[in-house]
Design a protein around this motif. Structure first.
Motif, mmCIF file in Angstrom:
data_model
loop_
_atom_site.group_PDB
_atom_site.id
_atom_site.type_symbol
_atom_site.label_atom_id
_atom_site.label_comp_id
_atom_site.label_asym_id
_atom_site.label_seq_id
_atom_site.Cartn_x
_atom_site.Cartn_y
_atom_site.Cartn_z
ATOM 1 N N ILE A 144 0.866 -1.169 0.000
ATOM 2 C CA ILE A 144 0.000 0.000 0.000
ATOM 3 C C ILE A 144 0.909 1.227 0.000
ATOM 4 O O ILE A 144 1.832 1.323 0.791
ATOM 5 N N GLY A 145 0.648 2.166 -0.882
ATOM 6 C CA GLY A 145 1.515 3.337 -1.003
ATOM 7 C C GLY A 145 2.780 3.009 -1.771
ATOM 8 O O GLY A 145 3.846 3.534 -1.479
ATOM 9 N N GLY A 146 2.648 2.123 -2.748
ATOM 10 C CA GLY A 146 3.803 1.636 -3.479
ATOM 11 C C GLY A 146 4.293 2.526 -4.599
ATOM 12 O O GLY A 146 5.089 2.095 -5.424
ATOM 13 N N GLY A 154 -1.885 2.316 -4.928
ATOM 14 C CA GLY A 154 -1.805 3.735 -4.627
ATOM 15 C C GLY A 154 -2.861 4.503 -5.383
ATOM 16 O O GLY A 154 -3.565 3.949 -6.218
ATOM 17 N N ARG A 155 -2.958 5.784 -5.081
ATOM 18 C CA ARG A 155 -3.963 6.616 -5.753
ATOM 19 C C ARG A 155 -3.628 6.849 -7.214
ATOM 20 O O ARG A 155 -4.521 6.970 -8.049
ATOM 21 N N LEU A 214 -5.965 2.452 -5.642
ATOM 22 C CA LEU A 214 -6.609 2.307 -4.333
ATOM 23 C C LEU A 214 -6.550 3.633 -3.613
ATOM 24 O O LEU A 214 -5.477 4.180 -3.376
ATOM 25 N N ASP A 215 -7.724 4.160 -3.289
ATOM 26 C CA ASP A 215 -7.804 5.406 -2.535
ATOM 27 C C ASP A 215 -8.707 5.150 -1.331
ATOM 28 O O ASP A 215 -9.895 4.924 -1.479
ATOM 29 N N LEU A 216 -8.127 5.162 -0.175
ATOM 30 C CA LEU A 216 -8.876 4.843 1.041
ATOM 31 C C LEU A 216 -9.917 5.902 1.397
ATOM 32 O O LEU A 216 -10.760 5.679 2.248
#
Length: 64
Positions: free
Chosen positions: A8-10, A35-36, A60-62
């Protein structure tokens, strides 16, 4: 078969360094960088060129 990692946040900083390190390890059959902004990201584009299908990208945006 090998291991698979989800980072996550790669796309930047420590996450990007972790993606690169995992792809360099032959024990990992695949790495998913989440990541976004994963499309058109220069560092991920370069890793995709080097490692092909071993690198997957996941938007992926939380906040959603």
């Amino acid at each position: 078969m090998g291991l698979h990692a989800l980072v996550i946040g790669g796309t930047s900083g420590i996450g990007a360094a972790l993606v690169e390190a995992l792809l360099a390890d032959p024990a990992y059959a695949g790495v998913t960088a989440a990541g976004r902004r994963v499309d058109g990201h220069p560092a991920l584009d370069q890793l995709a060129t080097l490692h092909g299908a071993r690198l997957r990208r996941l938007v992926l945006d939380l906040r959603d």
